[in-house]
Each structure stands twice: as structure tokens, then as C-alpha cells.
Design a protein around this motif. Structure first.
Motif, mmCIF file in Angstrom:
data_model
loop_
_atom_site.group_PDB
_atom_site.id
_atom_site.type_symbol
_atom_site.label_atom_id
_atom_site.label_comp_id
_atom_site.label_asym_id
_atom_site.label_seq_id
_atom_site.Cartn_x
_atom_site.Cartn_y
_atom_site.Cartn_z
ATOM 1 N N ILE A 104 0.856 -1.193 0.000
ATOM 2 C CA ILE A 104 0.000 0.000 0.000
ATOM 3 C C ILE A 104 0.887 1.237 0.000
ATOM 4 N N VAL A 105 1.924 1.198 0.840
ATOM 5 C CA VAL A 105 2.886 2.310 0.877
ATOM 6 C C VAL A 105 3.616 2.426 -0.458
ATOM 7 N N SER A 106 4.032 1.300 -1.026
ATOM 8 C CA SER A 106 4.743 1.316 -2.307
ATOM 9 C C SER A 106 3.872 1.853 -3.431
ATOM 10 N N SER A 107 2.608 1.481 -3.448
ATOM 11 C CA SER A 107 1.687 2.017 -4.461
ATOM 12 C C SER A 107 1.566 3.526 -4.324
ATOM 13 N N SER A 108 1.505 3.986 -3.084
ATOM 14 C CA SER A 108 1.433 5.429 -2.846
ATOM 15 C C SER A 108 2.701 6.134 -3.312
ATOM 16 N N ILE A 109 3.846 5.504 -3.117
ATOM 17 C CA ILE A 109 5.111 6.096 -3.564
ATOM 18 C C ILE A 109 5.131 6.211 -5.089
ATOM 19 N N PHE A 110 4.672 5.182 -5.790
ATOM 20 C CA PHE A 110 4.658 5.263 -7.249
ATOM 21 C C PHE A 110 3.631 6.274 -7.744
ATOM 22 N N ALA A 111 2.518 6.434 -7.043
ATOM 23 C CA ALA A 111 1.566 7.491 -7.401
ATOM 24 C C ALA A 111 2.202 8.864 -7.190
ATOM 25 N N LEU A 112 2.914 9.029 -6.083
ATOM 26 C CA LEU A 112 3.628 10.277 -5.827
ATOM 27 C C LEU A 112 4.678 10.527 -6.907
ATOM 28 N N CYS A 113 5.408 9.484 -7.291
ATOM 29 C CA CYS A 113 6.407 9.624 -8.356
ATOM 30 C C CYS A 113 5.773 10.104 -9.656
ATOM 31 N N TYR A 114 4.610 9.566 -9.981
ATOM 32 C CA TYR A 114 3.929 9.992 -11.208
ATOM 33 C C TYR A 114 3.591 11.485 -11.143
ATOM 34 N N PHE A 115 3.047 11.931 -10.018
ATOM 35 C CA PHE A 115 2.670 13.342 -9.907
ATOM 36 C C PHE A 115 3.899 14.251 -9.862
ATOM 37 N N LEU A 116 4.987 13.812 -9.252
ATOM 38 C CA LEU A 116 6.223 14.585 -9.281
ATOM 39 C C LEU A 116 6.783 14.652 -10.703
ATOM 40 N N ASN A 117 6.673 13.552 -11.423
ATOM 41 C CA ASN A 117 7.155 13.526 -12.799
ATOM 42 C C ASN A 117 6.344 14.473 -13.683
ATOM 43 N N ARG A 118 5.058 14.599 -13.405
ATOM 44 C CA ARG A 118 4.208 15.534 -14.166
ATOM 45 C C ARG A 118 4.601 16.983 -13.881
ATOM 46 N N ARG A 119 5.355 17.212 -12.817
ATOM 47 C CA ARG A 119 5.829 18.558 -12.491
ATOM 48 C C ARG A 119 7.298 18.734 -12.843
ATOM 49 N N ALA A 120 7.805 17.849 -13.721
ATOM 50 C CA ALA A 120 9.147 17.922 -14.305
ATOM 51 C C ALA A 120 10.266 17.689 -13.291
ATOM 52 N N TRP A 121 10.057 16.864 -12.292
ATOM 53 C CA TRP A 121 11.089 16.501 -11.329
ATOM 54 C C TRP A 121 11.640 15.112 -11.668
ATOM 55 N N VAL A 122 12.120 14.959 -12.866
ATOM 56 C CA VAL A 122 12.494 13.643 -13.381
ATOM 57 C C VAL A 122 13.610 13.004 -12.561
ATOM 58 N N GLY A 123 14.649 13.751 -12.232
ATOM 59 C CA GLY A 123 15.770 13.188 -11.470
ATOM 60 C C GLY A 123 15.349 12.679 -10.107
ATOM 61 N N SER A 124 14.521 13.446 -9.427
ATOM 62 C CA SER A 124 14.032 13.019 -8.111
ATOM 63 C C SER A 124 13.138 11.791 -8.217
ATOM 64 N N VAL A 125 12.345 11.723 -9.269
ATOM 65 C CA VAL A 125 11.456 10.578 -9.475
ATOM 66 C C VAL A 125 12.276 9.304 -9.685
ATOM 67 N N ILE A 126 13.329 9.404 -10.484
ATOM 68 C CA ILE A 126 14.175 8.235 -10.733
ATOM 69 C C ILE A 126 14.815 7.765 -9.428
ATOM 70 N N ALA A 127 15.332 8.690 -8.638
ATOM 71 C CA ALA A 127 15.970 8.330 -7.369
ATOM 72 C C ALA A 127 14.961 7.715 -6.400
ATOM 73 N N LEU A 128 13.776 8.298 -6.301
ATOM 74 C CA LEU A 128 12.753 7.786 -5.380
ATOM 75 C C LEU A 128 12.263 6.410 -5.815
ATOM 76 N N ALA A 129 12.039 6.214 -7.111
ATOM 77 C CA ALA A 129 11.578 4.915 -7.611
ATOM 78 C C ALA A 129 12.647 3.847 -7.404
ATOM 79 N N ALA A 130 13.907 4.178 -7.656
ATOM 80 C CA ALA A 130 14.987 3.209 -7.457
ATOM 81 C C ALA A 130 15.119 2.844 -5.982
ATOM 82 N N ALA A 131 14.997 3.827 -5.108
ATOM 83 C CA ALA A 131 15.072 3.556 -3.668
ATOM 84 C C ALA A 131 13.910 2.670 -3.228
#
Length: 141
Positions: free
Chosen positions: A71-98
Motif C-alpha cells: 500500500i505504501v509502495s503504491s502510494s510512492i509510485f503514485a507520488l512519483c507519477y505526480f512529481l514527474n508531471r511537475r518535471a522533477w524527473v531526477g528526483s522521481v528516478i531516485a525515489l523509484a529506485a530507492a
């Protein structure tokens, strides 16, 4: 079979809403990062769906700790998607890899080495190999 193909085409076909949504690039993304932005949109969507499936799998298996983790992991990937929509690509890659590394570690500790959850860490290698150098440095910060 034809009905399944029609459903899949409606979901991810060339004129589908989902494909258009995942392939749209917001205004703030630099030209050199467009490819990574689109790739991470698809990665975030796939990660979200995969972890939703893991929730069902672990609930049916009676491993409720890992169901909560997903449930937490699904929320993290949803957060990554919304961060990516705001052009934070580097942070999204780091968060998804972590998230992938931490999820693989916890799942391996909880249900054992034989389940091969540790192999999900292999998914991180292509990101490190193909990531532009300046974005890799940014992601590490």
C-alpha cells in the motif's frame, strides 16, 4: 481472444486516453530529458499497478505486513507519477529506485530468499547505465 485484444487496444492503443496521458510532456521538461520523462511515466504506472497486484497476492497469502508495505509502495509510485508531471524527473528516478531496492530487501527478509524478490534490484541497473550524467548527479543529491 479478440475481445481481450480490443480491450488492450482501448487501454494502450495509439488513440487511447492512457497512452496520450503517459506520453504527454509538461512545459518545464528540458529537451534532453523528454525521453526520461516519458519512460518514467510508464515506469510509475507499471509500478503502481504491480504493487496493487502484490497487495492482493499478499492478502490472499496471509502476509499482511507485506500487503501494508505494498500500500505504501503504491502510494510512492503514485507520488512519483505526480512529481514527474511537475518535471522533477531526477528526483522521481531516485525515489523509484530507492523504493524498488527497499521493497526487495524487506520482502526478501520477510518471506525468504527463495521467492526471488531480490532480483527486482536488477531493474535499477538500466536506469543507472542509461541515465544522463548530470541527471545522475542530481538524483544522488
Amino acid at each position: 481472444m479478440a475481445r481481450l485484444i480490443a480491450i488492450l487496444d482501448a487501454l494502450v492503443g495509439t488513440d487511447s486516453w492512457l497512452r496520450n496521458e503517459l506520453s504527454t510532456v509538461p512545459a518545464g521538461v528540458e529537451k534532453t530529458d523528454v525521453r526520461w520523462h516519458v519512460v518514467m511515466n510508464y515506469v510509475c504506472a507499471a509500478g503502481f499497478v504491480a504493487h496493487l497486484n502484490f497487495i492482493a497476492l499478499f492478502v490472499l497469502s496471509g502476509v499482511y505486513d507485506l500487503a501494508f508495505l505494498n500500500i505504501v509502495s503504491s502510494s510512492i509510485f503514485a507520488l512519483c507519477y505526480f512529481l514527474n508531471r511537475r518535471a522533477w524527473v531526477g528526483s522521481v528516478i531516485a525515489l523509484a529506485a530507492a523504493e524498488v531496492a527497499l521493497h526487495a530487501l524487506i520482502a526478501t527478509v520477510v518471506i525468504g530468499w527463495d521467492t526471488c524478490f531480490h532480483l527486482y534490484c536488477i531493474l535499477i541497473a538500466p536506469c543507472c547505465a542509461y541515465l544522463p550524467r548530470r541527471m545522475f548527479q542530481y538524483a544522488l543529491l
